[in-house]
Design a protein around this motif. Structure first.
Motif, PDB file in Angstrom:
ATOM      1  N   ALA A 193       0.859  -1.189   0.000  1.00 26.32           N
ATOM      2  CA  ALA A 193       0.000   0.000   0.000  1.00 26.32           C
ATOM      3  C   ALA A 193       0.889   1.231   0.000  1.00 26.32           C
ATOM      4  CB  ALA A 193      -0.914   0.012   1.213  1.00 26.32           C
ATOM      5  N   TYR A 230       0.927   5.143   0.772  1.00 30.31           N
ATOM      6  CA  TYR A 230       0.147   6.135   1.514  1.00 30.31           C
ATOM      7  C   TYR A 230       0.468   7.565   1.103  1.00 30.31           C
ATOM      8  CZ  TYR A 230      -0.498   1.975   4.346  1.00 30.31           C
ATOM      9  OH  TYR A 230      -0.769   0.699   4.750  1.00 30.31           O
ATOM     10  N   ARG A 281      -2.672   0.741  13.259  1.00 28.26           N
ATOM     11  CA  ARG A 281      -3.480  -0.105  12.387  1.00 28.26           C
ATOM     12  C   ARG A 281      -2.627  -1.191  11.727  1.00 28.26           C
ATOM     13  NH1 ARG A 281      -8.539   1.796  10.469  1.00 28.26           N
ATOM     14  NH2 ARG A 281      -9.271   3.552  11.712  1.00 28.26           N
ATOM     15  N   ALA A 291      -4.701  -5.638   0.508  1.00 28.44           N
ATOM     16  CA  ALA A 291      -6.012  -5.001   0.625  1.00 28.44           C
ATOM     17  C   ALA A 291      -6.215  -4.446   2.029  1.00 28.44           C
ATOM     18  CB  ALA A 291      -7.111  -6.005   0.278  1.00 28.44           C
ATOM     19  N   ALA A 292      -5.809  -5.212   3.028  1.00 24.44           N
ATOM     20  CA  ALA A 292      -5.961  -4.743   4.413  1.00 24.44           C
ATOM     21  C   ALA A 292      -5.027  -3.571   4.701  1.00 24.44           C
ATOM     22  CB  ALA A 292      -5.699  -5.886   5.377  1.00 24.44           C
ATOM     23  N   ARG A 338      -3.989  -1.368   2.507  1.00 25.52           N
ATOM     24  CA  ARG A 338      -4.569  -0.197   1.845  1.00 25.52           C
ATOM     25  C   ARG A 338      -5.718   0.374   2.663  1.00 25.52           C
ATOM     26  NH1 ARG A 338      -4.868  -0.991  -4.696  1.00 25.52           N
ATOM     27  NH2 ARG A 338      -2.655  -1.391  -5.040  1.00 25.52           N
ATOM     28  N   ALA A 339      -6.545  -0.506   3.206  1.00 29.48           N
ATOM     29  CA  ALA A 339      -7.689  -0.054   3.991  1.00 29.48           C
ATOM     30  C   ALA A 339      -7.256   0.648   5.267  1.00 29.48           C
ATOM     31  CB  ALA A 339      -8.583  -1.250   4.329  1.00 29.48           C
ATOM     32  N   ALA A 340      -6.061   0.337   5.765  1.00 30.34           N
ATOM     33  CA  ALA A 340      -5.568   0.978   6.985  1.00 30.34           C
ATOM     34  C   ALA A 340      -5.251   2.450   6.772  1.00 30.34           C
ATOM     35  CB  ALA A 340      -4.312   0.248   7.490  1.00 30.34           C
ATOM     36  N   GLY A 343      -8.361   5.187   7.120  1.00 31.40           N
ATOM     37  CA  GLY A 343      -8.814   5.213   8.509  1.00 31.40           C
ATOM     38  C   GLY A 343      -7.848   5.924   9.434  1.00 31.40           C
ATOM     39  N   ALA A 378      -4.083   4.469  -1.437  1.00 31.57           N
ATOM     40  CA  ALA A 378      -4.739   4.124  -0.179  1.00 31.57           C
ATOM     41  C   ALA A 378      -6.251   4.243  -0.306  1.00 31.57           C
ATOM     42  CB  ALA A 378      -4.242   5.034   0.938  1.00 31.57           C
ATOM     43  N   VAL A 379      -6.714   5.040  -1.239  1.00 29.18           N
ATOM     44  CA  VAL A 379      -8.154   5.249  -1.354  1.00 29.18           C
ATOM     45  C   VAL A 379      -8.716   4.740  -2.672  1.00 29.18           C
ATOM     46  CG1 VAL A 379      -8.117   7.233   0.184  1.00 29.18           C
ATOM     47  CG2 VAL A 379      -7.804   7.596  -2.249  1.00 29.18           C
ATOM     48  N   ASP A 408      -9.546   2.166  -5.777  1.00 27.21           N
ATOM     49  CA  ASP A 408      -9.805   0.740  -5.967  1.00 27.21           C
ATOM     50  C   ASP A 408      -9.025   0.300  -7.207  1.00 27.21           C
ATOM     51  OD1 ASP A 408     -10.820  -1.800  -5.874  1.00 27.21           O
ATOM     52  OD2 ASP A 408     -12.730  -1.267  -6.804  1.00 27.21           O
TER      53      ASP A 408
END
Length: 198
Positions: A47, A49, A63, A105-106, A108-110, A113, A121-122, A124
């Motif tokens: 990911a 950021y 996270r 995927a996890a 990236r989702a961190a 948040g 990071a945001v 798709d």
């Protein structure tokens, strides 16, 4: 600072890849036109950021620590080369893609948040696991012959045991001479306690 989460290959894998790429590129013309990545910088990005504020850094680390604790170590193997057009030459995966994709995927989702705003990071975007070997620079350089020459590269498999937070220099900034481009800021053991990084 610019942050991204990654998986790092162990030294034995780095040594094997370096030897294989050196042997293949010696026989091919125009390989010297590429900007080859320093083996110390080899990684698989999970990911990106982007520029991250100090306020988001702490929550992001929390996270990622929780993510690492909730993820069991898994086998991974690199195999064969690929390319993004004639811009980037890379090694792909031979094993472990579902597990790596889930971790990515996890990771990236961190980001959102925690308050990061990097595009990956945001967005798709389809995850294409790879380890970047070289980038084209200057005159166009066909990468297909190099990808073909590295098609049989298969360094030894390993178990992914850590999630790593890396930082990169700002765009347009070169690393110090003799220094690696990326710096590990923190890492967490997979399946371990969600505690302070090491």
């Amino acid at each position: 600072m610019i942050l991204f989460a990654a998986v790092l290959p162990p030294p034995v894998v780095v040594t094997d890849i370096a030897a294989a790429t050196a042997a293949a590129t010696e026989r091919l013309p125009r390989a010297d036109r590429l900007r080859w990545s320093d083996p110390r910088d080899w990684h698989l990005t999970l990911a990106y950021y982007g520029p991250t504020s100090p306020e988001a850094d702490g929550p992001l680390r929390q996270r990622l620590a929780a993510l690492a604790a909730a993820t069991e170590p898994f086998p991974l193997a690199l195999r064969g080369a690929g390319r993004f057009a004639d811009r980037v030459l890379w090694l792909g995966l031979g094993a472990g893609e579902p597990e790596l994709a889930a971790l990515a995927a996890a990771a990236r989702a961190a980001g959102p948040g925690a308050g990061t705003s990097g595009p990956e990071a945001v967005a798709d975007r389809r995850f294409v696991p790879h380890l970047t070997l070289a980038r084209a620079g200057g005159p166009p350089t066909p990468l297909a012959p190099l990808a073909d020459a590295l098609a049989d590269v298969a360094p030894p498999p390993w178990r992914v045991r850590r999630l790593v937070l890396l930082t990169a220099p700002p765009p347009g900034t070169a690393p110090q001479p003799g220094a690696a481009r990326y710096t590990a800021l923190a890492s967490w053991p997979l399946g371990g306690p969600a505690t302070a990084p090491s």
